[in-house]
Each structure stands twice: as C-alpha cells, then as structure tokens.
Design a protein around this motif. Structure first.
Motif, PDB file in Angstrom:
ATOM      1  N   ALA A   1       0.663   7.657 -12.921  1.00 47.41           N
ATOM      2  CA  ALA A   1      -0.324   6.566 -13.014  1.00 47.41           C
ATOM      3  C   ALA A   1      -0.055   5.711 -14.246  1.00 47.41           C
TER       4      ALA A   1
ATOM      5  N   ARG B   1       0.829  -1.208   0.000  1.00 44.94           N
ATOM      6  CA  ARG B   1       0.000   0.000   0.000  1.00 44.94           C
ATOM      7  C   ARG B   1       0.866   1.263   0.000  1.00 44.94           C
TER       8      ARG B   1
ATOM      9  N   ASP C   1      -7.516   0.439  -9.317  1.00 40.14           N
ATOM     10  CA  ASP C   1      -8.237   1.631  -8.841  1.00 40.14           C
ATOM     11  C   ASP C   1      -7.310   2.840  -8.828  1.00 40.14           C
ATOM     12  N   LYS C   2      -6.084   2.653  -8.375  1.00 36.87           N
ATOM     13  CA  LYS C   2      -5.122   3.756  -8.306  1.00 36.87           C
ATOM     14  C   LYS C   2      -4.806   4.278  -9.709  1.00 36.87           C
TER      15      LYS C   2
ATOM     16  N   CYS D   1       2.389   7.148  -7.184  1.00 31.73           N
ATOM     17  CA  CYS D   1       1.642   8.222  -7.846  1.00 31.73           C
ATOM     18  C   CYS D   1       1.960   9.586  -7.245  1.00 31.73           C
TER      19      CYS D   1
ATOM     20  N   CYS E   1      -1.194  13.771 -11.782  1.00 36.14           N
ATOM     21  CA  CYS E   1      -0.466  12.501 -11.594  1.00 36.14           C
ATOM     22  C   CYS E   1      -0.669  11.536 -12.758  1.00 36.14           C
TER      23      CYS E   1
ATOM     24  N   LEU F   1      -6.448  -2.876  -5.943  1.00 37.47           N
ATOM     25  CA  LEU F   1      -5.937  -1.588  -5.451  1.00 37.47           C
ATOM     26  C   LEU F   1      -5.151  -0.879  -6.546  1.00 37.47           C
ATOM     27  N   ALA F   2      -4.327  -1.628  -7.277  1.00 35.55           N
ATOM     28  CA  ALA F   2      -3.516  -1.025  -8.333  1.00 35.55           C
ATOM     29  C   ALA F   2      -4.388  -0.487  -9.456  1.00 35.55           C
TER      30      ALA F   2
ATOM     31  N   SER G   1       8.781   7.820  -7.628  1.00 35.11           N
ATOM     32  CA  SER G   1       7.519   7.189  -8.027  1.00 35.11           C
ATOM     33  C   SER G   1       7.764   6.022  -8.978  1.00 35.11           C
TER      34      SER G   1
ATOM     35  N   GLY H   1      -5.751   7.943 -11.180  1.00 32.34           N
ATOM     36  CA  GLY H   1      -4.685   8.838 -11.628  1.00 32.34           C
ATOM     37  C   GLY H   1      -4.817   9.231 -13.079  1.00 32.34           C
TER      38      GLY H   1
ATOM     39  N   LEU I   1       2.290   1.681  -3.430  1.00 30.94           N
ATOM     40  CA  LEU I   1       1.246   2.130  -4.352  1.00 30.94           C
ATOM     41  C   LEU I   1       0.997   3.621  -4.190  1.00 30.94           C
ATOM     42  N   GLU I   2       1.014   4.064  -2.959  1.00 28.47           N
ATOM     43  CA  GLU I   2       0.780   5.489  -2.708  1.00 28.47           C
ATOM     44  C   GLU I   2       1.940   6.320  -3.256  1.00 28.47           C
TER      45      GLU I   2
END
Length: 1029
Positions: A797, A738, A782-783, A745, A793, A779-780, A753, A787, A741-742
């Motif tokens: 992304a 997590r 969605d991120k 981006c 970003c 999660l990826a 990044s 983005g 992932l944060e």
C-alpha cells in the motif's frame, strides 16, 4: 474681475521665477525637475521659462549664464517632444550663438543641443547648421569626458534621423568628425565614436580625400590595450573595444593599403595579444576584400602566417593563423577574374605547396603536422583550392606511405590523408569524373586495406576512420571494394582482442551500413547469421571459451549494422530466432545471455526510432514475439525448460520491458491504437490469438487467479501502456485500472505489485482531468488507506501511495498535496518511516521506465521547484516537532529533496536550511550522509560567503566522514574538503595545519579512488595562502 485675472496669471509666473532663482542663484538641483514637470503639465510654456531666465542668460558672470542655460537645457531634455517648429528654430539659433560663449557655458549649451537633436519638429537644414557650428566653434577634445560624449550623441542622433541632410555636406562632414574624434582616449566615448565611423562607411557617406585620415584616427588604437579598472560601473570590457574597432577596420576595402601593412607588422611583433587581434582582423577583412586589395601583400601575409604556425608556442595563435589562411584562400577563390587577369589563387597555392610539401616527406619531424594543417586550411576554403592541393599532395602522401614501413610513421601519413579526405566532403561535384579522388581511388583502397590488416592498433583505428570517410564519398567505392571493406570490419569485430579496434569497427559498420545496405546485407549479415548458428551449436555442446568471446560480439555486430530499414528486416528475425532457440530446451542459458540478446534488441529499437516505417516493423515483429515467449514461460508445461525460469527473473523482465517501451514510444497514434487493441485484451481476457506460436498448454490470466509467474508479466504490460501517446484510447480502461489496483496490494509477489502500482500511476498521470480520473483517484486513496491501516499489505500500500503521489506531483494535480502530507505522516511510522524518507528521493528523481517525458507522461517543467516550495516548510516543522528517534527520517527526506533541487532555487533558502543540512551529516545513515554531501559540495562553490559562517562545523564533519566505512561517503567527504578551499582564504588558514594532518590518513586508504581524492584535496590545502593560489 480683470484685476483678479491678472493677479492669477502673475502668481504662477512668480512661482516660476522663484524656482529659476533657486536653481541659478541658490545652486539647488531640484527646481529643474519641478520646472520640467510644470512645462509637461501645461502650467508653463518653454517661452515663459526663457523669459524667466532672461536676466540669468544675459548676466555678465559666466557661471550664472551657465546655470541659466543648464536649467533651460535640462527642461528641454525632458520636454523636447512638446516643442513647435518655430520654437526649435529660435532655440537652435540661440544655442549656436552661445557656442561662442565662455568655456564654462559650453557644457550646458551642448546638453541643450543634444535635446534639440532629438526633436521631431526640427526643420530641414538645422542639423547641418548645428554640426557646422560645433565643428567650427568647439575644440571637442579639450572638453571633459561627459561633454565629449554629448557631442558624439548629437552626431549619432542626427545620423539616425537626418542622414540625407548630412550626406549633403559631402566630405566636410567626415573631416569635421575626424577633428572631433582625434585624440579621444576614454573607452566609453571610443565605443560611440567607432560606431559613428562604422556608420559613415557602411551607409556610404562621402569620405572624399580623407580616407587615410579616417583610417589614421581609428587605427591608432590598434591593437586595443585596455584593462578595465576593478569594480568598473560602466562594464566596458576589452573585448567590446576590440570588436567595435575591428568592425571599423574591416568595413571597407579602401582601408586595405593602409591596414594590411599594419596587420603584418603586428603579427610579426612579440605581443601575443597583438598577434591574435591582427590575425582575427585579417580574417574579418577577407570577407570584404578582393584580389585587387590583397595582391601586393600576399607574399608577406603568407610569410607571417607560415612563421606563426611553424614556430608559435600558442595553440590560439596557430588556430587564428590557420583561420586567416583559410579566409585568404576563400577570398582569392571567389573573386571574378577577367580573361587576361592573373589567377592569384593558383600562384598563392603554389607558394604554399612549395613551402610545405617537402615537410610531408618527414613524418618523424616536428614540422610535418604544421605543414599539413596549413595545406588543409587552404584546401578547406573552396572546391578549387581543395582540388589544387589534393591533386598535388595525395600522390606524395601515397608514395610516402609505401616508402615508410614503421607503423607509427604510416599512422601519421594516413592521418594526414584522412584530413584531406574529410575536406572533400564539403564540396559537391555533379560529374563523377571531376572528383579529385576518382583518380586515386584504387591506390587509396589498397593503402587503406593495408592499414586495416596491420597488427598495430593505432594504425587500425586511423584506417577505420579513413574507411568511414572514404565510404561517405558518393559512388566512389566499387562493389569489390565494399566487399573487402566489409570483410575487414568483420574480422576486426571478432578477431582483435584490443577493445578500441572492435568498438571502432562496430561504429564504422553502423555508419557505412546506412550508405551501403546491400553490401552489408550480402556480405556481413549472412556471416553473422552463420556465426550465430555455430554459436548455438557450440553452446549446446557447452564450449565455454567460444561462448564467452564470440556470442556477445555477434549480437553487438547485428545491432550495430541495423541502421537501415532493409537490414533491420534481416537482423531482427535473426535475434528473435536466437532468443526462441534458447527456449527449446537444447541448452542451459544464463541470465546474462538472455539479457545480452534483449540489449541488442533494445539497440535495434533505438535505431528504428529514426524511421517511422522501421519503428512499426520492429514493434509488430518484436513485441508479439517477446510477449509470446514470456507468456509461454509463465504457463505450466510438462517439459521442463530452464529458459522459463530465466525469462521470469526480475532483471530479464526489466530488460524485455525496456525493449517494449522503446519500440512503443515513437509509434503514431493510429498504429499504437492497432497494437493496444491486441495487447490489453491479452492481459485482461487471455486473448492470445495475435501471438506467434500461440499453442500454449495453459490459460494466460495474470489478473484472475493467475500464477506468480503470470502476474510478473504485468511489468511488460506496464512498459507498453505507459509508453503510448496520450491521445491513444485504451480499451477496457476502467476494468484494467481496477485490476491493476487490486494486484498492486497483492502480498505474494513484490515485483508484480510494484509493477502494477507503477502501471496504475503511469495511466493516472496521462488520464485527462474529469470525473473518471476522480473516481480512479478515490479508488486508489481508499485502497491505500485500507492497506496502511493494518495487515500484511502495508508495504505494498505504501508503494502504491508513493507512485500515485509521484504521478500527481508531476502534473500539478491538486490531490498531490494531500498525498504528500500522508507520506510525511508516515515518516513517524516505526515500520515504514525509513522507506517513506527514501520515497522523497523517488518523488524528486527522473524515472527511467514509467512517468518519463519520452513515454509521453505529463511532466511539468518546474515540478521540483513547486514541490520544494509547498513541502519543505512542513518537513522542517515536522523535524522540529518529531521525537529524537524519528528526526533522522525527516533529515533523510529533506536531504533527498534538497539534493535534487536546482541550485539557483536552493541558494536563497540556504541560510535557513543550512543548520539542518549540517545536522544531517551527523545522521548514522550512510544514504543521508551521501545525499547531504552531494548537496553541500556545489553550494561550497556557489555560495562561499554563506558557507564560510559555518566553516568550523564543516571542517569537523567532513574530516569525520572521510573515515566512514562507506567508500562513496569517504569520496564525497574528500570532494567537499577540496571544495572548501574555494571559501575566503583568511577564514580557512586557521584550520590548515589540522586539515593537512587529518588528510594524511586517507592517503593510505585501501581504495584507489579514495586515495586519488585525498591527494587532490590535500594538495589544495597545502597551496592555501601561498602566492598565486
């Protein structure tokens, strides 16, 4: 009822009779297969077939009898396994009798006998009966090729299944076969005949008084002179016949008295092929001959071999001559002697020495090297031969070295000595005093050190190679010799300006340090440590010239000698201390100096991978130290340190990451688990307790509002966790994923990044399938979608999307197709379109830092082929449907995919894709042009027929691109123009004048590499259509 049954029985026989008549009288071939199928199905028996053929078999017309027997034989070939023993007996007697029939009948009779020779139910004695009948009644060489082949097949079948019966014939079987084979000319039959002769000899059939006759009937084909006809459907090559005949001639010592004079005669002939074949056959014969067979022919054989090596203009003949001499010497060496027998080896070697020794005294004459090669070929055959020749030649060469003062003459002599020293490595000696070199050790060392001290570079290089070989002799060099040798290597590594000398000295140091770690630890490593300290002093004072020359050499020397675990324990702390010293602010280090130290560490890490203990030592010593330096550089400090900025530069961090990855990939799972338990908490919780000198001024929290410098260190975390074995459990993995992932981006630092995205992808690739992996993927996704939708970003992304897609493509994950479609959708994006096109290059390429096989990533072997099959059709459809301003993106992506695809996969799809590749050449993007040219060049060589259909377009495009502003594109276009000459000449000739004129311009290009390619291409076009081209 009885009448009805009789009618039913007659009806099938009537059908059989009709089929027989159609075959025999109607000259139709189909009924034979039908009859055979009916016999196999049980509709008829073989006896019923014979009865139906009755009138045909007794017909006074030979052709009719032949057709009748042909039908029976074809049925037997398909149904021989169904025959009973009683039926076989009657059929054999029938066929034997028919061997006396008209010559038109014989081919069909032989086919029937071939079928019967395959029968399992063949009674004892009948195989001998059949062969006697063939030997007596059939003049085989008057038959057509196919019938002669049938006779060989019958003999082969009986030899395979009835060996003991045939051996009961004694020499009569051998004599009979000699009559059968005598005069054979067809290569198809000769291959079978040679195999039969080989089996006769190797399986101990009786040759009786017919040894010479058997030799004559086979040796008449030596040397093989056969050129296969064009488009030969049988595929028999000259080499097949050569090897088959050679196996026969070299199969028994009983041929020696006849074969050796023949070989000597052919070696002395003028034909190159005869010389080669004879020498190769002699080589093969030596494996089965002994002193007895060779004794009378040794002087002549030596004279012929010597002449060929001394006088030949062919390297192949020379090589085969030397190989034959080696085999002869080996043969003489392994023969067991009686106490009163003459030792032929000593006399043979004495003759060689007598004819070659005096040439070694003339290092400038042309026979010096042929003589040395002959002596070395003989010496390499056995320990006895090596001792005999070395003990005679070495004193002479040592004397000649001191006698000649010119460097080039000394180099020639030392190279000869080197050749003899290498031969000593082949043989082991239990007693140290028995070694031939022991008596010459002091003279050799003296000569060697003179060569190393000589100013001539070429003599130094030979001296270094000789030192390496001499050092490989166990227990030969004394401690004093080793100290002098190390001193010379140290001097050459630093004082010589010529790059060849110091590179060779470093390689020799590495090789010898493995064998003599104590000597190098005692005499070289302390000098290098002292040099490094003096370098630090010089660097602190800013002495530029020393800094430029000695510093890199010292680092390279330290890494070169780190080939033994005990030396690594001395060199690794020196390198790390030097890196730490740079951090104390006493100097102003440049990026290149820091990278040089890291590259030396990388080389040491690679050497440590060979030994698990050294690998763990390097890891637990170097990795915490590098991490500590990086963490210290990233934390705020009152005192200004220039190294801080240097350590956080992209290039330096990438080099440090490479060191950490190399130090991790070969760890055992248990040791890797110990390390991961420290390093992951360092990045997640700021736990610095395991780092050396861990009194940092600030907290280390790269994921929790850390500074830009701290976030950059995620590249080091990536190098570590993405190099771990797959079965190592990573603590706090969910939290780590997590956080990565944060950070992936985060827009403030593209380097951080990207490193976070790569690290996330590397961990995804190795994660086992299951619910947790699905959660990470969701999660990826969605991120990425959040983005890409809008905001600042988008670029980050997109990078995350690209790396996650690659991680899944490599392991064939089902979600990879969805992410690839999303990537294709971005080709139409005004902002990200060009980057998305370049992304296809990343998806198809091998990475160097993450997602590598060396780093234990899951990389399926056919991932490129699968990606091509799944996605190229969609790319082509997208190209056709895209607006004109977007088409270049599709072309670029397609070009990247095709350029990295294995060519055997691309060739079948070439006709449909070639038009798009040609269109890509018109794209203004130089990257697209270069990628497409790189793809087309091998296709011109491998698919000339398809490419020739577009020759007009190809010539025009290539000539246009040969004037491109990009040098790489100009070179690639000229290489393609060169490759075009592989297309059919008639297709190219109309373009020859135009191309030659156009290629005159790049001959004056300002870049040498472009001019070189232009000369090569234009030369090939000039020769196009000329005789012999």
């Amino acid at each position: 009822m009885a009448a009805a049954a009789a009618l039913e029985a007659v009806a099938p026989l009537g059908a059989l009779w009709g089929l027989v008549q159609d075959f025999v009288m109607g000259q139709q071939e189909g009924p034979a297969d039908q009859v055979a199928a009916d016999v196999k199905s049980g509709s008829y028996t073989v006896l019923q077939v014979v009865e139906a053929l009755g009138s045909s078999l007794e017909n006074p017309e030979p052709r009719t009898r032949a057709r009748g027997i042909q039908l029976l034989s074809q049925v037997l070939l398909q149904c021989h396994s169904l025959l009973l023993e009683k039926e076989v007996v009657h059929l054999i007697l029938f066929y034997e009798n028919r061997l006396k029939d008209h010559h038109l009948v014989i081919p069909s009779v032989l086919q029937g006998l071939r079928a019967l020779s395959l029968c399992v139910a063949l009674p004892p004695g009948l195989a001998v009966s059949v062969l006697k009948a063939i030997f007596q009644e059939v003049h085989v060489q008057s038959l057509p090729q196919v019938d002669r082949h049938t006779v060989y097949s019958i003999i082969t079948n009986f030899m395979r299944t009835r060996e003991e019966e045939l051996k009961g014939l004694g020499a009569d079987f051998t004599f009979g076969f000699i009559q059968v084979m005598d005069g054979e000319k067809d290569p198809r039959n000769l291959l079978v005949a040679f195999r039969i002769v080989y089996d006769l000899i190797s399986r101990d059939y009786s040759l009786g008084p017919f040894v010479e006759e058997l030799f004559e009937v086979t040796s008449c084909y030596f040397p093989i002179d056969f050129t296969p006809p064009p488009n030969d459907p049988h595929g028999i090559q000259r080499e097949d016949l050569i090897l088959s005949l050679r196996a026969v001639l070299a199969s028994t010592p009983r041929f020696a008295e006849f074969l050796l004079p023949l070989l000597i005669e052919k070696v002395d002939s003028e034909m190159l092929s005869a010389k080669l074949d004879s020498l190769q056959t002699l080589n093969a014969c030596c494996a089965v001959y002994g002193q007895k067979e060779l004794k009378d022919f040794l002087p002549s054989l030596w004279a012929s071999i010597r002449r060929e090596v001394f006088q030949t203009a062919s390297e192949r003949v020379e090589a085969e001559g030397l190989a034959a001499l080696n085999s002869l010497t080996a043969c003489l060496s392994r023969s067991v002697l009686r106490a009163d027998a003459e030792d032929l080896l000593d006399s043979f070697l004495s003759n060689i020495l007598q004819d070659c020794r005096h040439h070694l005294c003339e290092p400038d004459m042309k026979l010096v090297w042929p003589s040395a090669k002959l002596l070395q070929a003989a010496a390499g055959a056995s320990a006895r031969a090596c001792d005999h020749i070395t003990s005679n030649v070495l004193p002479l060469l040592l004397e000649q070295f001191h006698k000649h003062s010119q460097s080039n003459q000394r180099r020639t002599i030392l190279e000869m000595i080197l050749g003899f020293l290498k031969l000593q490595q082949k043989w082991s000696y239990e007693d140290k005093d028995e070694r031939p070199l022991s008596g010459f050790k002091d003279q050799l060392c003296s000569l060697l050190f003179m060569a190393l001290a000589d100013p001539n570079t070429q003599l130094q290089l030979v001296g270094i190679r000789t030192l390496t070989v001499l050092g490989a002799q166990p227990d030969l060099l004394s401690s004093g010799d080793l100290e002098l040798a190390v001193g010379h290597l140290y001097r050459l590594s630093f004082l010589e300006e010529d790059s060849q000398s110091w590179v060779a000295a470093l390689e020799a140091s590495g090789s010898l340090a493995t064998l003599y770690p104590v000597a190098f630890s005692s005499h070289l490593v302390p000098k290098l440590a002292e040099d490094l300290c003096s370098e630090e002093s010089d660097l602190a004072r800013g002495d530029g010239p020393t800094r430029c020359s000695r510093h890199p050499r010292c680092l390279q020397a330290l890494s070169a000698v780190s080939t033994h675990p005990s030396i690594v324990k001395e060199t690794l702390p020196l390198l790390l201390q030097h890196l730490c010293w740079m951090n104390r602010g006493n100097m102003t280090p440049g990026t290149s100096e820091v990278i040089a130290v890291c590259q030396s560490l990388q080389q040491v890490a690679e050497k440590c991978q060979r030994d698990p203990e050294s690998c763990w030592y390097f890891h637990q010593t170097a990795v915490p130290c590098l991490l500590a330096l990086a963490v210290q550089a990233s934390t705020p400090e009152k005192e200004h340190s220039v190294l801080k900025k240097v350590l956080l530069e992209d290039e330096v961090l990438a080099t440090m990451a490479s060191v950490i990855a190399t130090a991790t990939t070969h760890l055992s799972p248990d040791l890797a688990a110990q390390s991961v338990a420290h390093i992951v908490p360092l990045f997640l919780d700021g736990n610095i307790s395991f780092l050396p000198e861990n009194s940092f001024s600030g907290r280390f929290q790269p994921f929790q509002d850390g500074s830009s410098g701290q976030r950059r260190l995620v590249a080091l975390l990536m190098a570590f966790v993405c190099s771990l074995p797959r079965n190592v459990e990573i603590p706090q993995l969910n939290r780590l994923m997590r956080e990565l992932l944060e950070l992936s981006c985060c827009q403030s630092c593209p380097f951080s990044s990207t490193a976070a995205a790569k690290c996330f992808a590397g961990l995804l690739n190795k994660h086992p399938a299951g619910q947790e992996l699905d959660e990470f993927l969701q999660l990826a996704v969605d991120k990425v979608e959040a983005g890409l939708s809008s905001g600042p970003c988008r670029s980050q992304a997109f990078t995350l999307l690209l790396w996650v897609t690659k991680a899944l493509v490599l392991r064939y994950h089902p979600l990879s197709s969805c992410l690839t479609e999303r990537l294709m959708g971005l080709l139409s994006d005004p902002e990200l379109g060009p980057a998305a096109a370049d992304g296809f290059s990343l998806l198809m390429s091998d990475c160097t830092d993450v997602l590598t096989r060396a780093g234990h990533a899951e990389v399926r072997i056919m991932f490129r082929q699968r990606f091509f099959t799944d996605n190229v059709p969609a790319l082509v459809r997208g190209f056709h449907a895209a607006p004109q301003d977007v088409k270049p993106n599709y072309l670029k992506g397609l070009s990247h995919v095709l350029n990295r695809l294995p060519k055997p996969v691309l060739l079948p799809e070439l006709p449909t894709l070639l038009s798009l590749l040609l269109e890509a050449l018109s794209c203004p993007d130089s990257v697209v042009q270069l990628s497409t040219l790189s793809c087309l060049q091998p296709l011109l060589l491998e698919a000339p027929q398809v490419m020739s259909l577009h020759v007009d377009t190809l010539v025009t495009k290539f000539l246009t691109l040969s004037a491109s502003p990009s040098m790489a594109v100009r070179i690639a276009a000229l290489q393609c123009m060169h490759a075009l000459t592989r297309l059919p000449t008639p297709v190219l000739l109309p373009y020859k004048p135009q191309v030659i004129r156009a290629l005159a311009k790049p001959l004056d290009d300002k870049k040498r590499l472009v001019r070189k390619e232009a000369v090569s291409a234009r030369g090939e076009w000039f020769l196009l259509g000329s005789p012999g081209s």
